[in-house]
Scaffold this active site. Structure first.
Site, PDB file in Angstrom:
ATOM      1  N   GLU A  40       0.830  -1.219   0.000  1.00  9.67           N
ATOM      2  CA  GLU A  40       0.000   0.000   0.000  1.00  9.67           C
ATOM      3  C   GLU A  40       0.856   1.257   0.000  1.00  9.67           C
ATOM      4  OE1 GLU A  40      -3.046  -0.180  -0.625  1.00  9.67           O
ATOM      5  OE2 GLU A  40      -3.877  -2.029   0.218  1.00  9.67           O
ATOM      6  N   HIS A  63      -3.180   1.526   8.253  1.00  9.03           N
ATOM      7  CA  HIS A  63      -4.269   0.813   7.580  1.00  9.03           C
ATOM      8  C   HIS A  63      -4.425  -0.532   8.271  1.00  9.03           C
ATOM      9  CE1 HIS A  63      -6.522  -1.562   4.791  1.00  9.03           C
ATOM     10  NE2 HIS A  63      -5.473  -2.324   4.497  1.00  9.03           N
TER      11      HIS A  63
HETATM   12  O1  2HA Z   1      -4.208  -3.753   1.944  1.00  3.46           O
HETATM   13  O2  2HA Z   1      -3.636  -4.989   4.181  1.00  3.46           O
HETATM   14  O3  2HA Z   1      -0.624  -5.161   3.855  1.00  3.46           O
HETATM   15  C1  2HA Z   1      -3.136  -4.607   1.934  1.00  3.46           C
HETATM   16  C2  2HA Z   1      -2.876  -5.169   3.255  1.00  3.46           C
HETATM   17  C3  2HA Z   1      -1.653  -5.957   3.433  1.00  3.46           C
HETATM   18 ZN    ZN Z   2      -5.537  -4.184   3.674  1.00  2.15          ZN
END
Ligand code: 2HA
Ligand code: ZN
Length: 262
Positions: free
Chosen positions: A114, A137
Protein backbone atom coordinates in the site's frame (compact mmCIF):
# COMPACT_ATOMS: atom_id res chain seq x y z
CA UNK A 1 21.66 0.12 14.58
CA UNK A 2 21.46 2.72 17.34
CA UNK A 3 18.78 5.34 16.78
CA UNK A 4 18.31 8.65 18.60
CA UNK A 5 15.83 8.95 21.44
CA UNK A 6 12.97 10.42 19.40
CA UNK A 7 13.24 7.84 16.65
CA UNK A 8 13.56 5.04 19.20
CA UNK A 9 10.29 6.25 20.73
CA UNK A 10 8.60 6.12 17.32
CA UNK A 11 9.90 2.60 16.65
CA UNK A 12 8.55 1.54 20.06
CA UNK A 13 5.19 3.16 19.27
CA UNK A 14 5.00 1.32 15.94
CA UNK A 15 5.79 -1.97 17.70
CA UNK A 16 3.17 -1.32 20.39
CA UNK A 17 0.40 -0.36 18.00
CA UNK A 18 1.22 -3.33 15.74
CA UNK A 19 0.69 -5.52 18.80
CA UNK A 20 -2.68 -3.87 19.43
CA UNK A 21 -3.75 -4.51 15.83
CA UNK A 22 -2.88 -8.18 16.17
CA UNK A 23 -4.55 -8.53 19.58
CA UNK A 24 -7.69 -6.84 18.26
CA UNK A 25 -7.93 -9.47 15.53
CA UNK A 26 -7.60 -6.83 12.84
CA UNK A 27 -4.34 -8.14 11.35
CA UNK A 28 -4.81 -11.62 9.91
CA UNK A 29 -1.74 -12.92 8.07
CA UNK A 30 0.04 -9.80 6.72
CA UNK A 31 -3.07 -7.60 6.91
CA UNK A 32 -2.52 -3.92 7.55
CA UNK A 33 0.42 -1.55 7.30
CA UNK A 34 1.90 1.49 9.02
CA UNK A 35 4.04 4.42 7.93
CA UNK A 36 5.53 7.24 9.99
CA UNK A 37 7.13 10.44 8.71
CA UNK A 38 10.45 10.60 10.59
CA UNK A 39 12.10 13.35 8.52
CA UNK A 40 12.22 15.89 11.34
CA UNK A 41 13.52 13.48 13.98
CA UNK A 42 16.15 11.55 12.00
CA UNK A 43 18.23 14.05 10.02
CA UNK A 44 21.42 12.13 10.84
CA UNK A 45 20.10 9.24 8.70
CA UNK A 46 20.23 11.45 5.58
CA UNK A 47 23.89 10.49 5.12
CA UNK A 48 23.11 6.77 4.89
CA UNK A 49 23.78 5.06 1.56
CA UNK A 50 20.84 3.36 -0.15
CA UNK A 51 20.48 -0.39 0.42
CA UNK A 52 18.25 -0.76 -2.64
CA UNK A 53 17.89 0.55 -6.16
CA UNK A 54 15.40 3.41 -6.52
CA UNK A 55 11.90 1.96 -6.62
CA UNK A 56 8.92 3.54 -8.34
CA UNK A 57 6.08 4.90 -6.18
CA UNK A 58 3.48 5.09 -8.97
CA UNK A 59 2.68 8.73 -8.25
CA UNK A 60 4.74 11.91 -7.86
CA UNK A 61 5.15 13.31 -4.35
CA UNK A 62 6.66 16.79 -4.84
CA UNK A 63 6.23 17.72 -1.17
CA UNK A 64 8.36 14.82 0.02
CA UNK A 65 11.76 15.32 -1.64
CA UNK A 66 14.35 13.77 0.73
CA UNK A 67 11.68 12.87 3.31
CA UNK A 68 12.20 9.70 5.33
CA UNK A 69 9.62 7.19 6.54
CA UNK A 70 9.50 4.19 8.77
CA UNK A 71 7.29 1.74 6.84
CA UNK A 72 6.18 -1.80 7.63
CA UNK A 73 7.35 -4.36 5.09
CA UNK A 74 5.35 -6.09 2.39
CA UNK A 75 4.19 -9.53 3.49
CA UNK A 76 5.28 -8.84 7.08
CA UNK A 77 3.01 -9.81 9.97
CA UNK A 78 1.86 -7.22 12.52
CA UNK A 79 2.37 -9.79 15.26
CA UNK A 80 6.07 -9.87 14.38
CA UNK A 81 6.38 -6.10 13.88
CA UNK A 82 5.26 -6.00 17.52
CA UNK A 83 8.23 -7.99 18.77
CA UNK A 84 10.93 -7.39 16.12
CA UNK A 85 10.08 -4.03 14.53
CA UNK A 86 13.30 -3.52 12.54
CA UNK A 87 13.17 -7.06 11.13
CA UNK A 88 9.72 -6.28 9.71
CA UNK A 89 9.87 -2.60 8.76
CA UNK A 90 12.33 -0.38 6.90
CA UNK A 91 13.36 3.25 6.69
CA UNK A 92 12.98 4.70 3.20
CA UNK A 93 13.97 8.03 1.67
CA UNK A 94 12.20 9.78 -1.20
CA UNK A 95 14.57 10.39 -4.13
CA UNK A 96 15.18 13.83 -5.63
CA UNK A 97 12.91 13.02 -8.60
CA UNK A 98 9.96 12.60 -6.15
CA UNK A 99 8.76 9.56 -8.13
CA UNK A 100 11.02 6.94 -6.53
CA UNK A 101 12.22 5.96 -3.08
CA UNK A 102 15.15 3.95 -1.79
CA UNK A 103 15.56 1.83 1.32
CA UNK A 104 18.23 3.23 3.65
CA UNK A 105 17.91 1.26 6.91
CA UNK A 106 18.04 -1.01 8.71
CA UNK A 107 17.56 -4.04 6.50
CA UNK A 108 16.67 -4.19 2.83
CA UNK A 109 12.95 -4.83 3.50
CA UNK A 110 10.54 -3.85 0.73
CA UNK A 111 7.74 -1.58 1.98
CA UNK A 112 4.06 -2.46 2.14
CA UNK A 113 2.07 -3.02 -1.06
CA UNK A 114 0.00 0.00 0.00
CA UNK A 115 3.02 2.31 -0.39
CA UNK A 116 1.27 4.41 -3.10
CA UNK A 117 -1.52 5.27 -0.65
CA UNK A 118 0.85 5.90 2.25
CA UNK A 119 3.17 8.22 0.34
CA UNK A 120 0.37 10.02 -1.51
CA UNK A 121 -1.22 10.67 1.88
CA UNK A 122 2.01 11.88 3.49
CA UNK A 123 2.48 14.20 0.51
CA UNK A 124 -1.04 15.53 1.06
CA UNK A 125 -0.50 15.90 4.83
CA UNK A 126 2.78 17.73 4.22
CA UNK A 127 1.00 20.19 1.92
CA UNK A 128 -1.66 20.84 4.54
CA UNK A 129 1.04 21.48 7.21
CA UNK A 130 -1.08 20.08 10.01
CA UNK A 131 1.73 18.13 11.65
CA UNK A 132 0.21 14.71 11.04
CA UNK A 133 3.00 12.13 10.87
CA UNK A 134 1.34 8.72 11.13
CA UNK A 135 -0.72 6.64 8.70
CA UNK A 136 -2.20 3.25 9.60
CA UNK A 137 -4.27 0.81 7.58
CA UNK A 138 -5.92 -2.19 9.24
CA UNK A 139 -8.85 -4.61 8.88
CA UNK A 140 -11.26 -4.04 11.84
CA UNK A 141 -13.75 -6.88 11.50
CA UNK A 142 -17.00 -5.20 12.58
CA UNK A 143 -16.40 -1.98 10.65
CA UNK A 144 -15.56 -3.95 7.50
CA UNK A 145 -18.71 -6.05 8.03
CA UNK A 146 -20.77 -2.86 8.13
CA UNK A 147 -19.28 -1.76 4.80
CA UNK A 148 -21.00 -4.74 3.15
CA UNK A 149 -24.35 -3.01 3.58
CA UNK A 150 -24.88 -0.55 0.73
CA UNK A 151 -27.24 1.59 2.81
CA UNK A 152 -24.33 2.43 5.14
CA UNK A 153 -22.09 3.66 2.34
CA UNK A 154 -23.96 6.87 1.56
CA UNK A 155 -22.18 9.95 2.84
CA UNK A 156 -22.20 10.21 6.65
CA UNK A 157 -24.86 7.51 7.21
CA UNK A 158 -22.33 5.31 9.01
CA UNK A 159 -20.73 8.31 10.74
CA UNK A 160 -24.06 9.34 12.30
CA UNK A 161 -24.94 5.77 13.27
CA UNK A 162 -21.54 5.14 14.90
CA UNK A 163 -21.55 8.52 16.67
CA UNK A 164 -24.92 7.67 18.20
CA UNK A 165 -23.78 4.36 19.74
CA UNK A 166 -21.63 5.81 22.56
CA UNK A 167 -20.66 9.38 23.53
CA UNK A 168 -16.90 8.77 23.15
CA UNK A 169 -17.18 8.23 19.42
CA UNK A 170 -18.86 11.61 18.91
CA UNK A 171 -16.26 13.25 21.14
CA UNK A 172 -13.05 11.57 19.99
CA UNK A 173 -13.79 10.87 16.35
CA UNK A 174 -15.38 14.26 15.63
CA UNK A 175 -14.94 14.17 11.85
CA UNK A 176 -16.51 10.72 11.51
CA UNK A 177 -15.73 8.14 8.87
CA UNK A 178 -15.14 8.82 5.16
CA UNK A 179 -15.99 6.17 2.58
CA UNK A 180 -14.00 5.01 -0.43
CA UNK A 181 -15.95 2.65 -2.75
CA UNK A 182 -14.26 -0.70 -3.31
CA UNK A 183 -10.97 -0.21 -5.19
CA UNK A 184 -8.11 -2.62 -5.91
CA UNK A 185 -5.77 -2.85 -2.86
CA UNK A 186 -2.37 -1.25 -3.45
CA UNK A 187 -3.55 0.78 -6.45
CA UNK A 188 -2.90 4.42 -7.26
CA UNK A 189 -6.69 4.83 -7.71
CA UNK A 190 -7.16 3.79 -4.08
CA UNK A 191 -4.51 6.31 -3.00
CA UNK A 192 -6.17 9.17 -4.89
CA UNK A 193 -9.68 8.32 -3.69
CA UNK A 194 -8.39 8.19 -0.11
CA UNK A 195 -6.80 11.64 -0.34
CA UNK A 196 -10.13 13.04 -1.55
CA UNK A 197 -11.79 11.71 1.63
CA UNK A 198 -8.97 12.93 3.90
CA UNK A 199 -9.97 16.49 3.04
CA UNK A 200 -12.95 15.98 5.37
CA UNK A 201 -12.09 12.95 7.54
CA UNK A 202 -9.17 11.55 9.57
CA UNK A 203 -10.46 7.98 9.25
CA UNK A 204 -11.53 6.47 5.94
CA UNK A 205 -13.30 3.18 5.24
CA UNK A 206 -12.07 1.21 2.26
CA UNK A 207 -15.29 -0.61 1.32
CA UNK A 208 -15.15 -4.39 1.94
CA UNK A 209 -11.46 -4.15 2.87
CA UNK A 210 -10.45 -2.07 5.91
CA UNK A 211 -9.88 1.40 7.26
CA UNK A 212 -7.09 3.93 7.01
CA UNK A 213 -6.45 6.59 9.62
CA UNK A 214 -4.07 9.53 9.92
CA UNK A 215 -2.91 11.34 13.05
CA UNK A 216 -0.26 13.44 14.70
CA UNK A 217 0.89 10.21 16.33
CA UNK A 218 0.19 6.58 15.54
CA UNK A 219 -1.54 6.08 18.89
CA UNK A 220 -3.99 8.88 18.04
CA UNK A 221 -4.77 7.34 14.65
CA UNK A 222 -5.23 3.93 16.29
CA UNK A 223 -7.48 5.34 19.02
CA UNK A 224 -9.89 6.79 16.47
CA UNK A 225 -10.23 3.44 14.70
CA UNK A 226 -10.64 1.71 18.06
CA UNK A 227 -13.42 4.11 19.09
CA UNK A 228 -15.30 3.67 15.82
CA UNK A 229 -14.84 -0.06 16.12
CA UNK A 230 -16.35 -0.02 19.63
CA UNK A 231 -19.44 1.69 18.20
CA UNK A 232 -19.65 -0.90 15.42
CA UNK A 233 -19.49 -3.68 18.03
CA UNK A 234 -22.27 -2.08 20.09
CA UNK A 235 -24.43 -1.82 16.99
CA UNK A 236 -23.79 -5.42 15.97
CA UNK A 237 -24.28 -6.75 19.52
CA UNK A 238 -27.62 -4.96 19.73
CA UNK A 239 -28.73 -6.40 16.39
CA UNK A 240 -27.58 -9.85 17.54
CA UNK A 241 -29.78 -9.53 20.62
CA UNK A 242 -32.67 -8.95 18.25
CA UNK A 243 -33.28 -5.22 18.22
CA UNK A 244 -32.21 -2.09 16.39
CA UNK A 245 -30.27 -0.02 18.95
CA UNK A 246 -32.02 3.20 19.88
CA UNK A 247 -28.92 5.38 19.60
CA UNK A 248 -28.33 8.72 21.28
CA UNK A 249 -30.96 11.29 20.31
CA UNK A 250 -30.25 14.32 18.08
CA UNK A 251 -30.48 16.45 21.19
CA UNK A 252 -27.99 14.31 23.13
CA UNK A 253 -25.59 14.43 20.18
CA UNK A 254 -25.91 18.23 19.95
CA UNK A 255 -25.29 18.50 23.66
CA UNK A 256 -22.04 16.53 23.23
CA UNK A 257 -21.06 18.77 20.33
CA UNK A 258 -21.38 21.83 22.55
CA UNK A 259 -19.78 20.22 25.61
CA UNK A 260 -16.69 19.11 23.67
CA UNK A 261 -16.50 22.18 21.40
CA UNK A 262 -16.74 20.01 18.31
O1 2HA B 1 -4.21 -3.75 1.94
O2 2HA B 1 -3.64 -4.99 4.18
O3 2HA B 1 -0.62 -5.16 3.86
C1 2HA B 1 -3.14 -4.61 1.93
C2 2HA B 1 -2.88 -5.17 3.25
C3 2HA B 1 -1.65 -5.96 3.43
ZN1 ZN C 1 -5.54 -4.18 3.67
Amino acid sequence: MIYNEQLTKIITEVAQVSGYLWEKGWAERNGGNISYNITSVASELQSLKALSNPMEIGITVPGLRGAMFLVTGTGKRMRYVATEPMDNAAIIRICDNCTHYEIIAEKNIRPTSEIPSHLAIHNYLQDRSIGYKAVVHTHPTELVAMSHNRAFLKKDVLTKLLWSMIPETRAFCPKGLGIVPYTLPGSVELALATIEQLKDYDVVMWEKHGVLAVGETLVEAFDMIDTLSKSAQIYINSRSMGYEPEGLSEQQMNELKDAFNL
